[in-house]
Enzyme design. Structure first.
Site, PDB file in Angstrom:
ATOM      1  N   ALA A   9      -2.085  31.136 -18.919  1.00 46.11           N
ATOM      2  CA  ALA A   9      -3.247  30.345 -19.420  1.00 46.11           C
ATOM      3  C   ALA A   9      -4.461  31.231 -19.068  1.00 46.11           C
ATOM      4  O   ALA A   9      -5.666  30.826 -18.725  1.00 46.11           O
ATOM      5  CB  ALA A   9      -3.325  28.859 -18.504  1.00 46.11           C
ATOM      6  N   ALA A  10      -4.489  32.493 -19.429  1.00 45.58           N
ATOM      7  CA  ALA A  10      -5.336  33.441 -19.218  1.00 45.58           C
ATOM      8  C   ALA A  10      -6.385  33.844 -20.179  1.00 45.58           C
ATOM      9  O   ALA A  10      -7.721  34.186 -20.156  1.00 45.58           O
ATOM     10  CB  ALA A  10      -4.904  34.659 -18.623  1.00 45.58           C
ATOM     11  N   ARG A  15      -9.873  31.469 -31.245  1.00 44.80           N
ATOM     12  CA  ARG A  15      -9.840  30.749 -32.327  1.00 44.80           C
ATOM     13  C   ARG A  15     -10.612  29.107 -32.230  1.00 44.80           C
ATOM     14  O   ARG A  15     -10.790  28.589 -33.126  1.00 44.80           O
ATOM     15  CB  ARG A  15      -8.589  30.573 -32.846  1.00 44.80           C
ATOM     16  CG  ARG A  15      -8.021  31.835 -33.184  1.00 44.80           C
ATOM     17  CD  ARG A  15      -6.676  31.882 -33.536  1.00 44.80           C
ATOM     18  NE  ARG A  15      -5.862  32.104 -32.286  1.00 44.80           N
ATOM     19  CZ  ARG A  15      -4.438  32.340 -32.316  1.00 44.80           C
ATOM     20  NH1 ARG A  15      -3.754  32.162 -33.183  1.00 44.80           N
ATOM     21  NH2 ARG A  15      -4.073  32.508 -30.881  1.00 44.80           N
ATOM     22  N   GLN A  72      -4.956  37.641 -14.470  1.00 39.18           N
ATOM     23  CA  GLN A  72      -4.852  38.854 -15.326  1.00 39.18           C
ATOM     24  C   GLN A  72      -6.333  39.072 -15.582  1.00 39.18           C
ATOM     25  O   GLN A  72      -6.726  38.403 -16.327  1.00 39.18           O
ATOM     26  CB  GLN A  72      -4.131  38.078 -16.651  1.00 39.18           C
ATOM     27  CG  GLN A  72      -3.939  39.543 -17.842  1.00 39.18           C
ATOM     28  CD  GLN A  72      -3.454  38.844 -19.005  1.00 39.18           C
ATOM     29  OE1 GLN A  72      -3.852  37.558 -19.538  1.00 39.18           O
ATOM     30  NE2 GLN A  72      -2.925  39.615 -19.971  1.00 39.18           N
ATOM     31  N   LYS A 349     -24.104  -1.467 -12.244  1.00 40.79           N
ATOM     32  CA  LYS A 349     -23.840  -0.319 -11.764  1.00 40.79           C
ATOM     33  C   LYS A 349     -23.681  -0.248 -10.109  1.00 40.79           C
ATOM     34  O   LYS A 349     -24.518  -1.113  -9.564  1.00 40.79           O
ATOM     35  CB  LYS A 349     -24.779   0.655 -12.021  1.00 40.79           C
ATOM     36  CG  LYS A 349     -24.788   2.179 -11.508  1.00 40.79           C
ATOM     37  CD  LYS A 349     -25.825   2.820 -10.948  1.00 40.79           C
ATOM     38  CE  LYS A 349     -25.946   2.873  -9.380  1.00 40.79           C
ATOM     39  NZ  LYS A 349     -26.936   3.595  -8.636  1.00 40.79           N
ATOM     40  N   ASN A 384     -34.117  -1.143  -8.338  1.00 45.35           N
ATOM     41  CA  ASN A 384     -33.424  -0.529  -7.213  1.00 45.35           C
ATOM     42  C   ASN A 384     -33.987   1.078  -7.049  1.00 45.35           C
ATOM     43  O   ASN A 384     -33.645   1.451  -5.878  1.00 45.35           O
ATOM     44  CB  ASN A 384     -31.902  -0.497  -7.608  1.00 45.35           C
ATOM     45  CG  ASN A 384     -31.565   0.281  -8.977  1.00 45.35           C
ATOM     46  OD1 ASN A 384     -32.552   0.421  -9.951  1.00 45.35           O
ATOM     47  ND2 ASN A 384     -30.211   1.019  -9.065  1.00 45.35           N
ATOM     48  N   TYR A 385     -34.746   1.103  -7.987  1.00 40.44           N
ATOM     49  CA  TYR A 385     -35.297   2.729  -7.849  1.00 40.44           C
ATOM     50  C   TYR A 385     -36.862   2.720  -7.761  1.00 40.44           C
ATOM     51  O   TYR A 385     -37.600   2.030  -8.460  1.00 40.44           O
ATOM     52  CB  TYR A 385     -34.919   3.351  -9.224  1.00 40.44           C
ATOM     53  CG  TYR A 385     -35.094   4.862  -9.295  1.00 40.44           C
ATOM     54  CD1 TYR A 385     -34.750   5.798  -8.280  1.00 40.44           C
ATOM     55  CD2 TYR A 385     -35.784   5.491 -10.481  1.00 40.44           C
ATOM     56  CE1 TYR A 385     -35.013   7.083  -8.285  1.00 40.44           C
ATOM     57  CE2 TYR A 385     -36.006   6.953 -10.440  1.00 40.44           C
ATOM     58  CZ  TYR A 385     -35.563   7.537  -9.486  1.00 40.44           C
ATOM     59  OH  TYR A 385     -35.828   8.881  -9.454  1.00 40.44           O
ATOM     60  N   ALA A 421     -38.095 -18.778 -12.504  1.00 40.19           N
ATOM     61  CA  ALA A 421     -38.128 -18.002 -13.579  1.00 40.19           C
ATOM     62  C   ALA A 421     -39.647 -16.917 -13.563  1.00 40.19           C
ATOM     63  O   ALA A 421     -40.498 -17.389 -13.139  1.00 40.19           O
ATOM     64  CB  ALA A 421     -38.411 -18.440 -14.646  1.00 40.19           C
ATOM     65  N   ARG A 438     -45.008 -15.691  -8.443  1.00 38.21           N
ATOM     66  CA  ARG A 438     -46.031 -15.281  -9.636  1.00 38.21           C
ATOM     67  C   ARG A 438     -47.256 -15.878  -9.678  1.00 38.21           C
ATOM     68  O   ARG A 438     -47.533 -17.060  -9.105  1.00 38.21           O
ATOM     69  CB  ARG A 438     -45.036 -15.786 -11.198  1.00 38.21           C
ATOM     70  CG  ARG A 438     -44.891 -17.409 -10.865  1.00 38.21           C
ATOM     71  CD  ARG A 438     -43.899 -17.809 -12.102  1.00 38.21           C
ATOM     72  NE  ARG A 438     -43.978 -19.284 -12.093  1.00 38.21           N
ATOM     73  CZ  ARG A 438     -42.973 -19.986 -12.415  1.00 38.21           C
ATOM     74  NH1 ARG A 438     -41.723 -19.503 -12.823  1.00 38.21           N
ATOM     75  NH2 ARG A 438     -42.885 -21.405 -12.439  1.00 38.21           N
TER      76      ARG A 438
HETATM   77  C1  UD1 Z   1       2.044  33.111 -29.180  1.00 39.46           C
HETATM   78  C2  UD1 Z   1       3.364  33.979 -29.554  1.00 39.46           C
HETATM   79  C3  UD1 Z   1       3.998  33.657 -30.814  1.00 39.46           C
HETATM   80  C4  UD1 Z   1       4.558  32.039 -30.763  1.00 39.46           C
HETATM   81  C5  UD1 Z   1       3.181  31.302 -30.452  1.00 39.46           C
HETATM   82  C6  UD1 Z   1       3.700  29.843 -30.044  1.00 39.46           C
HETATM   83  C7  UD1 Z   1       3.219  36.302 -28.587  1.00 39.46           C
HETATM   84  C8  UD1 Z   1       2.825  37.728 -28.999  1.00 39.46           C
HETATM   85  N1  UD1 Z   1       2.981  35.447 -29.642  1.00 39.46           N
HETATM   86  O1  UD1 Z   1       1.351  33.153 -29.981  1.00 39.46           O
HETATM   87  O2  UD1 Z   1       5.213  34.382 -31.111  1.00 39.46           O
HETATM   88  O3  UD1 Z   1       4.907  31.781 -32.041  1.00 39.46           O
HETATM   89  O4  UD1 Z   1       2.584  31.792 -29.129  1.00 39.46           O
HETATM   90  O5  UD1 Z   1       2.637  28.816 -29.986  1.00 39.46           O
HETATM   91  O6  UD1 Z   1       3.485  35.972 -27.584  1.00 39.46           O
HETATM   92  N2  UD1 Z   1      -2.456  34.098 -22.688  1.00 39.46           N
HETATM   93  C9  UD1 Z   1      -2.720  35.052 -21.577  1.00 39.46           C
HETATM   94  N3  UD1 Z   1      -3.259  36.240 -21.802  1.00 39.46           N
HETATM   95  C10 UD1 Z   1      -3.223  37.127 -22.718  1.00 39.46           C
HETATM   96  C11 UD1 Z   1      -3.034  36.455 -24.301  1.00 39.46           C
HETATM   97  C12 UD1 Z   1      -2.624  35.137 -24.063  1.00 39.46           C
HETATM   98  O7  UD1 Z   1      -2.589  34.406 -20.590  1.00 39.46           O
HETATM   99  O8  UD1 Z   1      -3.807  38.438 -22.561  1.00 39.46           O
HETATM  100  C13 UD1 Z   1      -2.100  33.138 -23.016  1.00 39.46           C
HETATM  101  C14 UD1 Z   1      -3.180  32.198 -23.594  1.00 39.46           C
HETATM  102  O9  UD1 Z   1      -4.161  31.650 -22.796  1.00 39.46           O
HETATM  103  C15 UD1 Z   1      -2.333  31.132 -24.284  1.00 39.46           C
HETATM  104  C16 UD1 Z   1      -0.879  31.625 -24.374  1.00 39.46           C
HETATM  105  O10 UD1 Z   1      -0.732  32.902 -23.680  1.00 39.46           O
HETATM  106  O11 UD1 Z   1      -2.010  29.877 -23.686  1.00 39.46           O
HETATM  107  C17 UD1 Z   1      -0.515  32.062 -25.990  1.00 39.46           C
HETATM  108  O12 UD1 Z   1      -1.550  33.054 -26.415  1.00 39.46           O
HETATM  109  P1  UD1 Z   1      -1.990  32.734 -27.898  1.00 39.46           P
HETATM  110  O13 UD1 Z   1      -2.929  33.816 -28.228  1.00 39.46           O
HETATM  111  O14 UD1 Z   1      -2.421  31.378 -28.218  1.00 39.46           O
HETATM  112  O15 UD1 Z   1      -0.706  33.172 -28.812  1.00 39.46           O
HETATM  113  P2  UD1 Z   1      -0.346  32.927 -30.328  1.00 39.46           P
HETATM  114  O16 UD1 Z   1      -1.083  33.683 -31.006  1.00 39.46           O
HETATM  115  O17 UD1 Z   1      -0.425  31.411 -30.332  1.00 39.46           O
HETATM  116 CA    CA Z   2      -1.085  29.697 -29.412  1.00 41.40          CA
END
Ligand code: UD1
Ligand code: CA
Length: 468
Positions: A9-10, A15, A72, A349, A384-385, A421, A438
């Site tokens: 999740a880095a 997009r 990462q 509130k 209140n304020y 009132a 009043r």
């Molecule tokens: C990736 C797969 C693809 C697969 C698809 C499924 C690779 C190269 N591709 O593509 O084959 O079909 O998922 O949904 O693995 N992330 C990092 N560090 C990085 C890059 C990405 O932690 O340097 C994490 C992102 O936060 C994300 C996950 O990896 O949660 C996937 O990255 P993303 O760029 O979405 O990969 P896809 O292009 O979807």
């Molecule tokens: Ca993806």
């Protein structure tokens, strides 16, 4: 056998074109990554490591105390992200389930099925695949003539022929933990991008290890969310499946495609939900309640037999049989007593009301404790304020507050009080008192005609007419 999960999740989520890191983006008001972690917590996984990087603090705050983190620093691809977890997981024995942080719909049953298949087949690596009619965006699964997985090719790097393959990589892998970190060392940078692809482990392992696949039939569960359109699809899938479960368990929904119920909401039987209603957060709706239309409840506890229409309820509690709305707003710890009526254009509130209390129209009740059987007349306001601080209002039982009353806080009103009132009450009112605050009315006899002009005349004309 120890079971670890490694969630990547880095990434930034370029997009998505939003400021939040992708995995923190909310679906039905809950960050995407939390769905995955909840499913892992409900599965047979023993411990989870999340790789964070871009805006790491945002993800760390969301998951604080529930997982361990690896860092990462530069986002150099999914393979590089997995390597970042070596400090945390590198020395461990057992199986590691790798998941991507952008697959919010994965559930615990699917997770456990993957793990048990991996074990049953005695695989060193199990690649989880699925099929899409339109596989664009996903890595394709390349199989040899015996049907054995050979490699994964990213969408952008496919030949024309490979592009037609509908079997794709979900991004989930079950792998022997030691083999994972050994193999990651051998991944080379992609020829196409400045990235290390995790998918390379397939062709790196396929000769010397047992590599298999596990195919998921319901492809929606493993969809990857890459942009805001995909968020809307994920929301729809989630909405449909949650609503279906509720309807099957006795919750009636009118026009369910307009009703959104969050992942952690509990709704009892015999509840009716009307169109354009959203219930999210840690909310509970008890038996016999009628909710909606056009209602939003977030972190709301709604007791039995309550009716809420055209209203907003946030972080608040409504007790048995109270009726809320139309157009009421309860927020920030409003506790509405049983059999209350909180009606048109009433805001409550941080306040508590006793049983049978009523504010039927146009009132503001803030920072107030109110007893039972209190009637807030139309236009009653707890002031209140003072421009700097908030102050408290305390009201006893059996109090009648006349229309257009201001109760200037801090103030306390006893039991059995009647407030006339139009009063602006600035002093405490003792129990049993009638409060009138009043100006006394003055009637000037025969004076109105000086001020009222017949049609087409100015007031001056009218005065002249009279003096003739
Ligand atoms: C990736 C797969 C693809 C697969 C698809 C499924 C690779 C190269 N591709 O593509 O084959 O079909 O998922 O949904 O693995 N992330 C990092 N560090 C990085 C890059 C990405 O932690 O340097 C994490 C992102 O936060 C994300 C996950 O990896 O949660 C996937 O990255 P993303 O760029 O979405 O990969 P896809 O292009 O979807
Ligand atoms: Ca993806």
């Amino acid at each position: 056998m120890n079971k670890h999960a490694l969630v990547l999740a880095a990434g930034k989520g370029t997009r998505m074109k939003t400021k939040l890191p992708k995995c923190a983006f909310p679906i039905h008001k809950k960050p995407m990554i939390e769905y995955i972690i909840e499913s892992l917590e409900a599965s047979s996984i023993d411990e989870t490591c999340v790789v964070v990087g871009h805006q790491r603090k945002v993800i760390e705050n969301i998951l604080d105390g529930r997982v361990s983190f690896a860092y990462q620093e530069k986002q150099l691809g999914t393979g590089h992200a997995a390597m970042a977890a070596e400090d945390v997981l590198g020395k461990k024995e057992g199986t590691t389930l790798i998941l991507l942080g952008d697959m919010p719909l994965i559930d615990e049953t699917t997770i456990d099925n993957i793990l048990s298949t991996h074990e049953k087949l005695n695989n060193d690596l199990t690649v989880v695949t699925t099929n899409y009619l339109d596989p664009s965006g996903y890595g394709r699964i390349i199989r040899d003539k015996y049907g054995k997985i050979e490699s994964i090719v990213e969408d952008k790097e496919c030949t024309e022929e490979q592009r037609n393959i509908q079997e794709v990589n979900t991004g989930i892998y079950a792998i022997d933990n030691q083999y994972l970190f050994e193999t990651l060392k051998h991944i080379q940078k992609s020829a196409y991008r400045d990235e290390y692809y995790l998918t390379d482990i397939v062709h790196l392992m396929r000769h010397d290890y047992t590599v298999g696949t596990y195919t998921i039939r319901d492809n929606a569960i493993v969809m990857g969310v890459n942009d805001l359109y995909a968020i809307s699809i994920a929301e729809k899938v989630l909405r449909d499946s949650i609503n279906r479960e509720f309807m099957k368990s006795g919750v009636s929904m009118i026009n369910p495609e307009t009703i959104t119920i969050g992942h952690n909401v509990r709704i009892e039987e015999n509840v009716t939900i009307y169109p354009n209603t959203t219930i999210t957060g840690e909310s509970t709706i008890a038996e016999g309640a009628h909710i909606g239309p056009n209602t939003e409840i977030h972190n709301g506890i709604i007791h039995k037999g309550v009716t809420v229409e055209h209203s907003l309820i946030h972080d608040s509690v409504v007790h048995e049989r109270a009726t809320i709305g139309p157009f009421a707003h309860l927020r920030n710890n409003a506790h509405i007593g049983r059999d209350n009526r909180i009606g048109n254009f009433v805001e409550v509130k941080k306040s508590t009301t006793g049983a049978n209390t009523k504010a039927s129209h146009l009132a503001y009740i803030g920072d107030t404790t109110t007893g039972a059987n209190v009637n807030f007349g139309c236009g009653s306001i707890t002031v209140n304020y003072d421009g700097k601080e908030k102050h408290q209002t305390d009201i006893g039982d059996d109090v009648f507050i006349g229309c257009n009353t201001n109760l200037v806080a801090p103030i306390s009103v006893g039991d059995n009080v009647f407030i006339a009132a139009g009063s602006t009450v600035t002093e405490n009112v003792p129990s049993g008192a009638l409060a009138i605050a009043r100006n006394k009315q003055i009637n000037k006899a025969d004076y109105a005609r000086n001020l009222i002009k017949p049609k087409g005349q100015t007031v001056e004309d009218a005065k002249e007419d009279k003096t003739e």
